[in-house]
Design a protein around this motif. Structure first.
Motif, PDB file in Angstrom:
ATOM      1  N   ASN A  17      21.010  49.290  64.194  1.00  0.00           N
ATOM      2  CA  ASN A  17      22.044  50.097  64.839  1.00  0.00           C
ATOM      3  C   ASN A  17      23.054  49.156  65.509  1.00  0.00           C
ATOM      4  O   ASN A  17      23.019  47.934  65.295  1.00  0.00           O
ATOM      5  CB  ASN A  17      21.419  51.077  65.832  1.00  0.00           C
ATOM      6  N   GLY A  18      23.914  49.696  66.337  1.00  0.00           N
ATOM      7  CA  GLY A  18      24.936  48.884  66.979  1.00  0.00           C
ATOM      8  C   GLY A  18      24.362  47.823  67.903  1.00  0.00           C
ATOM      9  O   GLY A  18      24.924  46.727  68.030  1.00  0.00           O
ATOM     10  N   HIS A  19      23.262  48.149  68.560  1.00  0.00           N
ATOM     11  CA  HIS A  19      22.637  47.150  69.434  1.00  0.00           C
ATOM     12  C   HIS A  19      22.263  45.894  68.653  1.00  0.00           C
ATOM     13  O   HIS A  19      22.378  44.777  69.157  1.00  0.00           O
ATOM     14  CB  HIS A  19      21.395  47.729  70.130  1.00  0.00           C
ATOM     15  N   PHE A  63      29.043  50.854  77.923  1.00  0.00           N
ATOM     16  CA  PHE A  63      28.743  50.022  76.757  1.00  0.00           C
ATOM     17  C   PHE A  63      29.089  48.552  76.985  1.00  0.00           C
ATOM     18  O   PHE A  63      28.458  47.676  76.409  1.00  0.00           O
ATOM     19  CB  PHE A  63      29.399  50.607  75.505  1.00  0.00           C
ATOM     20  N   VAL A 120      36.749  50.913  72.372  1.00  0.00           N
ATOM     21  CA  VAL A 120      36.632  52.252  72.960  1.00  0.00           C
ATOM     22  C   VAL A 120      35.258  52.355  73.604  1.00  0.00           C
ATOM     23  O   VAL A 120      34.241  52.179  72.919  1.00  0.00           O
ATOM     24  CB  VAL A 120      36.780  53.342  71.887  1.00  0.00           C
ATOM     25  N   THR A 155      32.471  54.491  74.718  1.00  0.00           N
ATOM     26  CA  THR A 155      32.070  55.844  74.346  1.00  0.00           C
ATOM     27  C   THR A 155      31.565  56.661  75.532  1.00  0.00           C
ATOM     28  O   THR A 155      31.462  57.875  75.451  1.00  0.00           O
ATOM     29  CB  THR A 155      30.988  55.747  73.254  1.00  0.00           C
ATOM     30  N   ASP A 160      33.864  45.091  70.198  1.00  0.00           N
ATOM     31  CA  ASP A 160      32.936  46.161  69.820  1.00  0.00           C
ATOM     32  C   ASP A 160      33.789  47.342  69.357  1.00  0.00           C
ATOM     33  O   ASP A 160      34.487  47.968  70.155  1.00  0.00           O
ATOM     34  CB  ASP A 160      32.083  46.538  71.040  1.00  0.00           C
ATOM     35  N   ILE A 179      32.463  49.928  67.589  1.00  0.00           N
ATOM     36  CA  ILE A 179      31.471  50.879  67.073  1.00  0.00           C
ATOM     37  C   ILE A 179      31.998  52.310  67.155  1.00  0.00           C
ATOM     38  O   ILE A 179      31.797  53.111  66.241  1.00  0.00           O
ATOM     39  CB  ILE A 179      30.130  50.706  67.822  1.00  0.00           C
ATOM     40  N   GLN A 199      27.201  54.858  61.887  1.00  0.00           N
ATOM     41  CA  GLN A 199      26.936  56.288  62.147  1.00  0.00           C
ATOM     42  C   GLN A 199      28.000  56.995  62.973  1.00  0.00           C
ATOM     43  O   GLN A 199      27.774  58.073  63.479  1.00  0.00           O
ATOM     44  CB  GLN A 199      25.573  56.443  62.830  1.00  0.00           C
ATOM     45  N   LYS A 200      29.164  56.374  63.108  1.00  0.00           N
ATOM     46  CA  LYS A 200      30.218  57.042  63.888  1.00  0.00           C
ATOM     47  C   LYS A 200      31.395  57.308  62.945  1.00  0.00           C
ATOM     48  O   LYS A 200      31.295  58.181  62.103  1.00  0.00           O
ATOM     49  CB  LYS A 200      30.539  56.214  65.124  1.00  0.00           C
TER      50      LYS A 200
END
Ligand SMILES: *Cc1c(COP(=O)(O)O)cnc(C)c1O
Length: 404
Positions: free
Chosen positions: A69-71, A96, A147, A149, A176, A178, A201-202
């Motif tokens: 994932n993004g992490h 974030f 951005v 989130t 970032d 994401i 996933q975004k």
């Protein structure tokens, strides 16, 4: 309220800021038997993903694909260009930024956080002061969340690039993206971004599980100067694989790759400029409705200046606990799921129940956004939450005015 809400059947809408709505074409592409990972279609297809991903990020640089994932992308990016004892500067305008800074600290990197609170974008004067104090150039990178989130603030990355250039500071600019890639304009090369991280996933509309780290030559030099990089995160074999296995540091994420192929086809059929314009107009419709509701009642947009708002996520507040009541009502009665408030109040505080978010990223169109707004309008009325009138009319005029 009935035990079986009679308006909730039908196709539901997950309007949270990730994971986003998955297009049917992506779901269909993933519904298949396990493919051969050594030879054939999958191998051929993967080579074609790389240029199409770079087109999304607007870069002629490199991309490494990770099964994470993004992490994971956060950690991958840091692991390639930094070593324990190095320092990063993190201008923060939401949860974030802190998350990425914590990731750095976990790798033994010192993070200097400039906290801008929850409603303000980066203050270039403050960032300049921190960079100017760094005579020895110990700051190896600025970690810039485009951005955030949690707050829905959109920061000005070109201005940060200009600042680094003006000061002659050699730190890498790491972004970032994401929550912004595939939603808000982002142009890696034109904006002088050295490393960009995103996840699938975004705006990219694929179920969570793939992430991407884009990097330019300057970042590649920083990688080359590292004494060691953890084998799994090392971007070198992934960006220039000699054998197929090296793309992914092991077995390919077979079905995700097919999903990604379908998503990239949708993205490039529509075109990046059109995607950015669609998100901008739908966001405008949302803000217009929210401003109308807020004219007579408690509803407020977290970010006051429209120029600083994300086009993909909108953070909102009501008097607690009305945010949670509204989310519960539209989900149970209408099949519409809104995002929880994140980072705008301590998680254990009662006040938390005032905050919520709309996710409007990726596979969303005019009728979905009008449905979202109509659902929220009904919820405000059903729950007797005071609100101004004319929100749907106002949003409808935005959509009408922009359609061809
Ligand atoms: C979603 C998000 C993340 C975290 O991504 P995960 O896939 O949940 O690890 C990081 N940064 C931003 C800006 C995000 O929107």
């Amino acid at each position: 309220m009935n035990d079986t809400p009679f308006l909730a059947a039908g196709r539901s809408y997950l309007a949270i800021p990730g994971p986003s709505v998955i297009p049917d074409a992506v779901l269909r592409a993933m519904h298949r038997a396990a493919p051969n990972i050594y030879d054939g279609d999958l191998v051929e297809m993967t080579h074609g993903l790389v240029p199409d991903l770079k087109k999304v990020a607007r870069t002629s640089g490199n991309v490494a694909i990770y099964i994470s994932n993004g992490h994971g992308a956060w950690e991958a990016a840091l692991s390639n260009v930094m070593s324990p004892g190095d320092r990063v500067l993190v201008p923060a305008s939401g949860r974030f930024s802190f998350g990425w800074a914590e990731m750095a600290e976990g790798l033994g990197i010192e993070a200097e956080i400039l906290d801008h609170g929850l409603q303000s974008p980066w203050d270039m004067t403050r960032i300049a002061a921190a960079l100017e104090e760094d005579h020895a150039h110990r700051i190896k990178a600025v970690l810039a969340v485009h951005v955030d989130t949690s707050t829905s603030i959109r920061n000005d990355i070109p201005a940060l690039r200009a600042l680094l250039d003006d000061l002659g500071h050699p730190a890498l600019l790491m972004a970032d993206c994401i929550a912004s890639m595939g939603c808000d304009r982002f142009e890696m090369d034109a904006w002088g971004v050295d490393v960009a991280v995103t996840a699938c996933q975004k705006g990219l509309m694929v179920p969570p599980g793939l992430s991407f780290v884009f990097f330019n030559d300057k970042a590649a030099e920083a990688r080359a100067a590292q004494p060691r990089v953890s084998r799994y995160w090392d971007w070198i074999p992934r960006a220039n694989p000699e054998v197929y296995y090296q793309y992914f540091g092991g077995t390919a994420p077979t079905h995700h790759l097919h999903g990604l192929r379908a998503a990239l086809d949708l993205i490039h059929d529509e075109g990046m400029e059109n995607i950015w314009a669609r998100h901008a107009t739908l966001a405008q419709a949302i803000w217009t409705a929210c401003e109308a509701w807020g004219r007579d009642g408690e509803l407020r947009l977290n970010v006051t200046d429209p120029a600083l708002r994300s086009h993909a996520v909108t953070s909102l507040g009501l008097t607690a606990p009305d945010g949670t009541r509204l989310r519960d009502w539209v989900e149970q009665n209408l099949g519409l799921t809104l995002g929880i408030g994140l980072g705008l109040a301590p998680a254990d505080a009662l006040e938390w129940h005032g905050f919520f978010r709309f996710g409007h990223m990726g596979h969303v169109n005019g009728q979905m956004i009008m449905g979202l707004l109509g659902g929220v309008d009904a919820g405000l009325k059903a729950l007797d939450i005071p609100h101004g009138s004319g929100a749907l009319e106002a949003a409808s005029l935005v959509i009408a005015g922009s359609a061809g």
